[in-house]
Scaffold this motif. Structure first.
Motif, PDB file in Angstrom:
ATOM      1  N   ARG A  99     -48.172 -10.423  33.055  1.00  0.00           N
ATOM      2  CA  ARG A  99     -47.394 -11.441  32.347  1.00  0.00           C
ATOM      3  C   ARG A  99     -46.410 -10.844  31.345  1.00  0.00           C
ATOM      4  O   ARG A  99     -45.861 -11.556  30.504  1.00  0.00           O
ATOM      5  CB  ARG A  99     -48.357 -12.398  31.621  1.00  0.00           C
ATOM      6  CG  ARG A  99     -49.015 -13.375  32.572  1.00  0.00           C
ATOM      7  CD  ARG A  99     -50.351 -13.869  32.065  1.00  0.00           C
ATOM      8  NE  ARG A  99     -50.863 -14.901  32.962  1.00  0.00           N
ATOM      9  CZ  ARG A  99     -51.387 -14.662  34.167  1.00  0.00           C
ATOM     10  NH1 ARG A  99     -51.460 -13.422  34.607  1.00  0.00           N
ATOM     11  NH2 ARG A  99     -51.835 -15.638  34.929  1.00  0.00           N
ATOM     12  N   THR A 100     -46.176  -9.552  31.415  1.00  0.00           N
ATOM     13  CA  THR A 100     -45.278  -8.868  30.487  1.00  0.00           C
ATOM     14  C   THR A 100     -43.832  -9.017  30.952  1.00  0.00           C
ATOM     15  O   THR A 100     -43.516  -8.765  32.106  1.00  0.00           O
ATOM     16  CB  THR A 100     -45.643  -7.375  30.381  1.00  0.00           C
ATOM     17  OG1 THR A 100     -46.948  -7.265  29.806  1.00  0.00           O
ATOM     18  CG2 THR A 100     -44.646  -6.628  29.516  1.00  0.00           C
ATOM     19  N   THR A 101     -42.963  -9.417  30.023  1.00  0.00           N
ATOM     20  CA  THR A 101     -41.558  -9.675  30.354  1.00  0.00           C
ATOM     21  C   THR A 101     -40.612  -8.694  29.667  1.00  0.00           C
ATOM     22  O   THR A 101     -39.436  -8.997  29.476  1.00  0.00           O
ATOM     23  CB  THR A 101     -41.171 -11.114  29.960  1.00  0.00           C
ATOM     24  OG1 THR A 101     -41.422 -11.301  28.558  1.00  0.00           O
ATOM     25  CG2 THR A 101     -41.974 -12.128  30.744  1.00  0.00           C
ATOM     26  N   GLN A 106     -42.867  -4.351  33.648  1.00  0.00           N
ATOM     27  CA  GLN A 106     -44.193  -4.914  33.436  1.00  0.00           C
ATOM     28  C   GLN A 106     -45.236  -3.853  33.096  1.00  0.00           C
ATOM     29  O   GLN A 106     -46.115  -4.083  32.269  1.00  0.00           O
ATOM     30  CB  GLN A 106     -44.643  -5.671  34.688  1.00  0.00           C
ATOM     31  CG  GLN A 106     -43.953  -7.009  34.902  1.00  0.00           C
ATOM     32  CD  GLN A 106     -44.532  -7.722  36.107  1.00  0.00           C
ATOM     33  OE1 GLN A 106     -44.122  -7.490  37.228  1.00  0.00           O
ATOM     34  NE2 GLN A 106     -45.500  -8.591  35.882  1.00  0.00           N
ATOM     35  N   ARG A 107     -45.166  -2.719  33.717  1.00  0.00           N
ATOM     36  CA  ARG A 107     -46.211  -1.696  33.557  1.00  0.00           C
ATOM     37  C   ARG A 107     -45.825  -0.586  32.584  1.00  0.00           C
ATOM     38  O   ARG A 107     -46.683  -0.041  31.899  1.00  0.00           O
ATOM     39  CB  ARG A 107     -46.546  -1.052  34.909  1.00  0.00           C
ATOM     40  CG  ARG A 107     -46.667  -2.000  36.065  1.00  0.00           C
ATOM     41  CD  ARG A 107     -47.791  -2.988  35.937  1.00  0.00           C
ATOM     42  NE  ARG A 107     -47.899  -3.789  37.154  1.00  0.00           N
ATOM     43  CZ  ARG A 107     -48.465  -4.973  37.226  1.00  0.00           C
ATOM     44  NH1 ARG A 107     -48.991  -5.537  36.148  1.00  0.00           N
ATOM     45  NH2 ARG A 107     -48.533  -5.635  38.388  1.00  0.00           N
ATOM     46  N   ARG A 108     -44.550  -0.241  32.536  1.00  0.00           N
ATOM     47  CA  ARG A 108     -44.131   0.936  31.780  1.00  0.00           C
ATOM     48  C   ARG A 108     -44.509   0.877  30.298  1.00  0.00           C
ATOM     49  O   ARG A 108     -45.007   1.876  29.752  1.00  0.00           O
ATOM     50  CB  ARG A 108     -42.620   1.145  31.952  1.00  0.00           C
ATOM     51  CG  ARG A 108     -42.196   2.527  31.595  1.00  0.00           C
ATOM     52  CD  ARG A 108     -40.903   2.972  32.247  1.00  0.00           C
ATOM     53  NE  ARG A 108     -40.002   1.910  32.632  1.00  0.00           N
ATOM     54  CZ  ARG A 108     -38.926   2.119  33.394  1.00  0.00           C
ATOM     55  NH1 ARG A 108     -38.691   3.326  33.847  1.00  0.00           N
ATOM     56  NH2 ARG A 108     -38.135   1.128  33.714  1.00  0.00           N
ATOM     57  N   PRO A 109     -44.311  -0.252  29.596  1.00  0.00           N
ATOM     58  CA  PRO A 109     -44.729  -0.282  28.185  1.00  0.00           C
ATOM     59  C   PRO A 109     -46.223  -0.037  28.017  1.00  0.00           C
ATOM     60  O   PRO A 109     -46.649   0.657  27.083  1.00  0.00           O
ATOM     61  CB  PRO A 109     -44.340  -1.698  27.738  1.00  0.00           C
ATOM     62  CG  PRO A 109     -43.296  -2.142  28.704  1.00  0.00           C
ATOM     63  CD  PRO A 109     -43.658  -1.513  29.997  1.00  0.00           C
ATOM     64  N   TRP A 110     -47.018  -0.554  28.924  1.00  0.00           N
ATOM     65  CA  TRP A 110     -48.467  -0.385  28.841  1.00  0.00           C
ATOM     66  C   TRP A 110     -48.873   1.055  29.157  1.00  0.00           C
ATOM     67  O   TRP A 110     -49.848   1.570  28.578  1.00  0.00           O
ATOM     68  CB  TRP A 110     -49.154  -1.355  29.791  1.00  0.00           C
ATOM     69  CG  TRP A 110     -49.012  -2.782  29.374  1.00  0.00           C
ATOM     70  CD1 TRP A 110     -48.043  -3.661  29.780  1.00  0.00           C
ATOM     71  CD2 TRP A 110     -49.836  -3.499  28.447  1.00  0.00           C
ATOM     72  NE1 TRP A 110     -48.220  -4.882  29.168  1.00  0.00           N
ATOM     73  CE2 TRP A 110     -49.324  -4.813  28.354  1.00  0.00           C
ATOM     74  CE3 TRP A 110     -50.967  -3.161  27.708  1.00  0.00           C
ATOM     75  CZ2 TRP A 110     -49.886  -5.776  27.538  1.00  0.00           C
ATOM     76  CZ3 TRP A 110     -51.547  -4.123  26.890  1.00  0.00           C
ATOM     77  CH2 TRP A 110     -51.000  -5.406  26.811  1.00  0.00           C
ATOM     78  N   ALA A 157     -50.243  -1.194  44.546  1.00  0.00           N
ATOM     79  CA  ALA A 157     -49.783  -2.505  45.011  1.00  0.00           C
ATOM     80  C   ALA A 157     -48.321  -2.754  44.664  1.00  0.00           C
ATOM     81  O   ALA A 157     -47.593  -3.397  45.418  1.00  0.00           O
ATOM     82  CB  ALA A 157     -50.661  -3.605  44.416  1.00  0.00           C
ATOM     83  N   ASP A 158     -47.867  -2.239  43.502  1.00  0.00           N
ATOM     84  CA  ASP A 158     -46.512  -2.504  43.031  1.00  0.00           C
ATOM     85  C   ASP A 158     -45.450  -1.739  43.816  1.00  0.00           C
ATOM     86  O   ASP A 158     -44.406  -2.293  44.168  1.00  0.00           O
ATOM     87  CB  ASP A 158     -46.372  -2.102  41.554  1.00  0.00           C
ATOM     88  CG  ASP A 158     -47.016  -3.094  40.611  1.00  0.00           C
ATOM     89  OD1 ASP A 158     -47.503  -4.136  41.081  1.00  0.00           O
ATOM     90  OD2 ASP A 158     -47.026  -2.830  39.398  1.00  0.00           O
ATOM     91  N   LYS A 219     -41.281  -3.035  38.118  1.00  0.00           N
ATOM     92  CA  LYS A 219     -40.995  -4.459  38.327  1.00  0.00           C
ATOM     93  C   LYS A 219     -40.657  -5.107  36.990  1.00  0.00           C
ATOM     94  O   LYS A 219     -41.162  -4.701  35.944  1.00  0.00           O
ATOM     95  CB  LYS A 219     -42.209  -5.168  38.916  1.00  0.00           C
ATOM     96  CG  LYS A 219     -42.624  -4.689  40.283  1.00  0.00           C
ATOM     97  CD  LYS A 219     -43.625  -5.662  40.906  1.00  0.00           C
ATOM     98  CE  LYS A 219     -44.792  -5.952  39.986  1.00  0.00           C
ATOM     99  NZ  LYS A 219     -45.742  -6.927  40.587  1.00  0.00           N
ATOM    100  N   ARG A 220     -39.833  -6.135  37.037  1.00  0.00           N
ATOM    101  CA  ARG A 220     -39.518  -6.926  35.834  1.00  0.00           C
ATOM    102  C   ARG A 220     -39.820  -8.381  36.093  1.00  0.00           C
ATOM    103  O   ARG A 220     -39.619  -8.888  37.197  1.00  0.00           O
ATOM    104  CB  ARG A 220     -38.049  -6.740  35.433  1.00  0.00           C
ATOM    105  CG  ARG A 220     -37.740  -5.376  34.825  1.00  0.00           C
ATOM    106  CD  ARG A 220     -36.293  -5.304  34.364  1.00  0.00           C
ATOM    107  NE  ARG A 220     -35.993  -6.350  33.401  1.00  0.00           N
ATOM    108  CZ  ARG A 220     -34.765  -6.600  32.934  1.00  0.00           C
ATOM    109  NH1 ARG A 220     -33.730  -5.891  33.362  1.00  0.00           N
ATOM    110  NH2 ARG A 220     -34.568  -7.566  32.063  1.00  0.00           N
ATOM    111  N   LEU A 221     -40.287  -9.051  35.060  1.00  0.00           N
ATOM    112  CA  LEU A 221     -40.626 -10.465  35.137  1.00  0.00           C
ATOM    113  C   LEU A 221     -39.800 -11.227  34.114  1.00  0.00           C
ATOM    114  O   LEU A 221     -39.771 -10.869  32.926  1.00  0.00           O
ATOM    115  CB  LEU A 221     -42.124 -10.661  34.844  1.00  0.00           C
ATOM    116  CG  LEU A 221     -42.656 -12.094  34.881  1.00  0.00           C
ATOM    117  CD1 LEU A 221     -42.647 -12.629  36.318  1.00  0.00           C
ATOM    118  CD2 LEU A 221     -44.073 -12.152  34.308  1.00  0.00           C
TER     119      LEU A 221
END
Length: 433
Positions: A99-101, A106-110, A157-158, A219-221
């Motif tokens: 749910r990260t926008t 979506q994943r890189r900041p985490w 999966a991504d 990916k971007r949301l």
């Protein structure tokens, strides 16, 4: 509701006839070998930072802080807290990243947060002067290393198309033994400097992530596409309906059984050597290393080979089933063996089964994920099948040993049965071949 934009290549692939609807990764073009190499490097850093405290450095630090009579209980408490934290953090981090926008993806900041926090937790443990501080440092390390791990497993999966997932899973599969043996070697070289023994493995998790961060096409949301998230959604993070998603549930069950058997090996290997094979306490550490080395070498061969073959033949189930059977047979070999050479052969056989199983099973589950919009969360739930056994094994093993009159042959026979049941559990999966 407007969907998040795909990278140009993925958008092109999505328009092709026959494109799969199981998630963005199945519509993507083939990823180059350079991506897999950088991905593997990050995973090695993750495992070194994850395994070094678990296997060596925490025990050394505890030994310096508490009396000998309290060492086992203190180490067990710290490791138990870390296992529980990992159980919670993995799916929660996955759910939040889904749910990260952020503009960075979506994943890189985490990934960055996970790697930075892992190094921070290692620093707290390195300078801990008492048990509460050491416990706090390992708590932080467990939180952030599991955030990093949740993002890395989501990459399958991504980013990886279905026809390459076996190879990618095989690449991920060989990083655990590399990290385990490499971390053990690194810590031995750095000993007895306890600060470096903690900081260097934690630093590797941070610095090896940087090339991946700057090359990842994440990916971007869009904010308009983000689903609502409340307390009820948080609770549901830890649950996937077995009735609605039977394939996923059977894959979860299979991995849980196999990983529970594996936990019996790693947790009680030294005691098995002393009590079952009659090794001396002085020779046990060397024999443990030899056994883990045999297992690791076999794993590093079997994981990429099994993954590649499953991609070429477009079959997952048969490889998972055979790998679990081989792993179970290795336990029966351990239970009946009475010599060191027999032990080393059995560990090598276990490595073949374990390496092939982990590689192809991960590829299989990415093919049967319940929701393409919640891939990281669902993979986090799936990863609980690997973390739960680490918590349960120390509870179940003493009960089995008590029933078997202290026989490690009985314990490892139970492990063999669990491996065979793990093979049977994969049979009902229907969505993938």
């Amino acid at each position: 509701m407007k969907r998040a934009p795909l990278p140009p290549e993925a958008a092109t692939a999505a328009a092709r006839p026959g494109a799969s609807a199981s998630g963005p990764a199945t519509r993507a073009p083939r990823v180059p070998g350079t991506f897999l190499a950088v991905y593997a490097l990050v995973y090695v850093g993750f495992w070194i930072a994850n395994q070094a405290p678990l296997v060596i450095t925490l025990a050394v630090r505890v030994d310096a802080l508490v009396p000998e009579a309290d060492r086992a209980a203190t180490l067990g408490l710290i490791l138990g807290v870390g296992a529980f934290v990992g159980l919670i953090t993995n799916p929660v981090a996955g759910r939040l990243s889904d749910r990260t926008t952020a503009k960075w993806g979506q994943r890189r900041p985490w990934i960055l947060v996970g790697a930075t926090g892992t190094l921070g937790g290692a620093a707290v443990m390195a300078f801990a002067a008492d048990v509460p501080t050491l416990l706090g440092g390992y708590f932080l390390t467990s939180v952030f290393v599991n955030i990093l791990g949740a993002m890395l497993i989501a990459m399958i999966a991504d980013q990886i198309p279905e026809r390459q997932r076996g190879v990618a899973s095989g690449v991920a599969g060989i990083t655990l033994p590399i990290g385990l043996v490499g971390g053990s070697f690194l810590v031995q070289v750095l000993a007895p400097d306890i600060v470096l023994m903690f900081l260097v493995p934690g630093s590797l998790a941070f610095f090896l992530v940087l090339p991946f961060l700057f090359t990842l096409r994440d990916k971007r949301l869009e904010k308009s596409d983000r689903p609502p998230f409340g307390m009820r959604d948080l609770v549901r993070t830890f649950y996937v309906s077995p009735r609605q998603h039977r394939d996923f549930s059977w894959a979860f069950t299979s991995r849980f059984l196999v990983q529970l058997a594996a936990a019996f090996v790693t947790t009680y290997l030294a005691y098995y050597l002393i009590d079952h094979l009659g090794a001396s306490a002085e020779s046990a550490p060397s024999l443990v290393f030899q056994g883990l080395l045999a297992l690791s070498i076999a794993t590093m061969v079997a994981a990429p080979l099994g993954g590649k073959l499953s991609d070429l033949l477009r079959r997952r189930k048969i490889f998972v089933l055979l790998a679990a059977v081989i792993f179970g047979i290795a336990f029966f070999m351990l239970a009946s063996g009475s010599t060191v050479p027999a032990f080393l052969v059995a560990m090598a056989v276990a490595g073949v089964g374990y390496g092939a199983y982990n590689a192809v099973d991960l590829a299989l589950v990415t093919d049967v994920l319940p929701d393409p919009e919640d891939t990281a969360k669902d993979l986090g739930v799936f990863n609980m099948a690997a973390t739960l056994p680490q918590t349960l094994a120390p509870v179940l093993a003493p009960i089995i040993l008590a029933i078997g009159d202290g026989s490690y042959g009985v314990l490892y026979t139970v492990g063999g049965v669990l491996g065979l049941l793990g093979a049977i559990a994969i049979l009902p999966v229907r969505k993938t071949r």
